[in-house]
Design an enzyme around this catalytic site. Structure first.
Site, PDB file in Angstrom:
ATOM      1  CB  CYS A   1      35.153  69.131  20.570  1.00  0.00           C
ATOM      2  SG  CYS A   1      34.293  70.701  20.677  1.00  0.00           S
TER       3      CYS A   1
ATOM      4  CD  GLU B   1      32.369  65.729  19.721  1.00  0.00           C
ATOM      5  OE1 GLU B   1      33.256  66.262  20.422  1.00  0.00           O
ATOM      6  OE2 GLU B   1      31.172  66.032  19.792  1.00  0.00           O
TER       7      GLU B   1
ATOM      8  CD  GLU C   1      37.176  72.943  29.120  1.00  0.00           C
ATOM      9  OE1 GLU C   1      37.455  73.510  30.193  1.00  0.00           O
ATOM     10  OE2 GLU C   1      36.012  72.634  28.789  1.00  0.00           O
TER      11      GLU C   1
ATOM     12  CG  ASN D   1      36.251  68.105  26.952  1.00  0.00           C
ATOM     13  OD1 ASN D   1      36.392  67.009  27.479  1.00  0.00           O
ATOM     14  ND2 ASN D   1      35.591  69.085  27.540  1.00  0.00           N
TER      15      ASN D   1
HETATM   16  N1  THU Z   1      32.662  69.835  23.901  1.00  0.00           N
HETATM   17  C1  THU Z   1      33.080  68.676  23.307  1.00  0.00           C
HETATM   18  O1  THU Z   1      34.165  68.175  23.598  1.00  0.00           O
HETATM   19  N2  THU Z   1      32.271  68.096  22.405  1.00  0.00           N
HETATM   20  C2  THU Z   1      31.004  68.545  22.096  1.00  0.00           C
HETATM   21  O2  THU Z   1      30.326  67.908  21.290  1.00  0.00           O
HETATM   22  C3  THU Z   1      30.483  69.764  22.715  1.00  0.00           C
HETATM   23  C4  THU Z   1      31.424  70.505  23.575  1.00  0.00           C
HETATM   24  C5  THU Z   1      33.519  70.431  24.931  1.00  0.00           C
HETATM   25  C6  THU Z   1      34.228  71.688  24.561  1.00  0.00           C
HETATM   26  C7  THU Z   1      34.455  72.322  25.915  1.00  0.00           C
HETATM   27  O3  THU Z   1      35.651  71.806  26.472  1.00  0.00           O
HETATM   28  C8  THU Z   1      33.290  71.831  26.766  1.00  0.00           C
HETATM   29  O4  THU Z   1      32.722  70.739  26.062  1.00  0.00           O
HETATM   30  C9  THU Z   1      32.226  72.882  27.003  1.00  0.00           C
HETATM   31  O5  THU Z   1      31.798  73.426  25.811  1.00  0.00           O
END
Ligand code: THU
Length: 159
Positions: free
Chosen positions: A72, A74, A63, A61
Site C-alpha cells: 500500500c 502508506e 502492485e 501503491n
Molecule cells: N491500497 C493502498 O495503497 N492504501 C490503502 O489504504 C488501501 C488500499 C491499495 C492496495 C492495492 O494496490 C489497491 O489499493 C487496491 O486495494
C-alpha cells in the site's frame, strides 16, 4: 462482568477550512497517485508524509501479479522513511486515491498499514496525525493509534 465501549474522535474538515500544509500534502499525495503502479486494481493511492524537519516524503501503491506482495501507499512511504531518514519523526500522513482519473471519497488505511503505523509510533516515541483526503473534505484523526484499538505491539513481547 463489565461492558466497555471505545469511542474514536475524528474531525471532518471542509476544504475551505484546511490549513496550508494540507494543500501542500495533497499536491504531493496526488503526484504520488500518478507514480502508483496499479495495473490490476486501477486504484491509484498516494500518501504524503510530513516529517518533523518539514520535509515531505511520498509513497504510492505497488502492485504485483501475484497480488499478495502488493504494498500500500502508506507502507511504501513509511518504509522509505525508515530506510532514508531512520531518525526522522513523522508528524502527519495524508492519503488520497484516484481511479479512472477521478478522485474517490476519503479512503482509510488497511489493517496492515495501521499495524505499521503503530510500529512507527513506537519507534519514534510519538504519535502522528492521519488525514483521509477527499476532494471536498478531509477526515482528520489526530493520533494514528486511535485507528487500531487493542493493538498488538512490541510491549506485548516479553524481553
Ligand atoms: N491500497 C493502498 O495503497 N492504501 C490503502 O489504504 C488501501 C488500499 C491499495 C492496495 C492495492 O494496490 C489497491 O489499493 C487496491 O486495494
Amino acid at each position: 462482568m463489565s461492558d466497555k465501549e471505545l469511542l474514536i474522535p475524528y474531525t471532518r474538515l471542509p476544504r475551505s477550512e484546511w490549513p496550508e500544509i494540507y494543500e501542500r500534502l495533497e499536491a504531493v499525495a496526488l503526484e504520488a497517485t500518478r507514480r502508483s503502479y496499479a495495473p490490476y486494481s486501477h486504484f491509484h493511492v498516494g500518501a504524503a508524509v510530513q516529517l518533523e524537519s518539514g520535509e515531505l516524503v511520498l509513497g504510492c501503491n505497488q502492485e504485483n501479479a501475484s497480488f499478495s506482495p502488493t504494498l500500500c501507499a502508506e507502507r511504501t512511504a513509511l518504509y522509505a522513511i525508515g530506510a532514508q531518514h531512520p531518525d526522522a519523526v513523522v508528524e502527519r500522513l495524508m492519503i488520497v486515491a484516484e481511479t479512472e482519473g477521478k478522485r474517490v471519497h476519503p479512503i482509510s488505511p488497511c489493517g496492515v498499514c495501521r499495524q505499521v503505523m503503530m510500529e512507527t509510533v513506537r519507534r519514534q516515541g510519538k504519535p502522528f496525525e492521519v488525514i483521509l483526503c477527499g476532494a471536498d473534505e478531509a477526515i482528520v484523526i489526530s493520533d494514528c493509534r486511535l485507528l487500531l484499538p487493542f493493538a498488538f505491539d512490541g510491549s506485548d513481547i516479553p524481553s
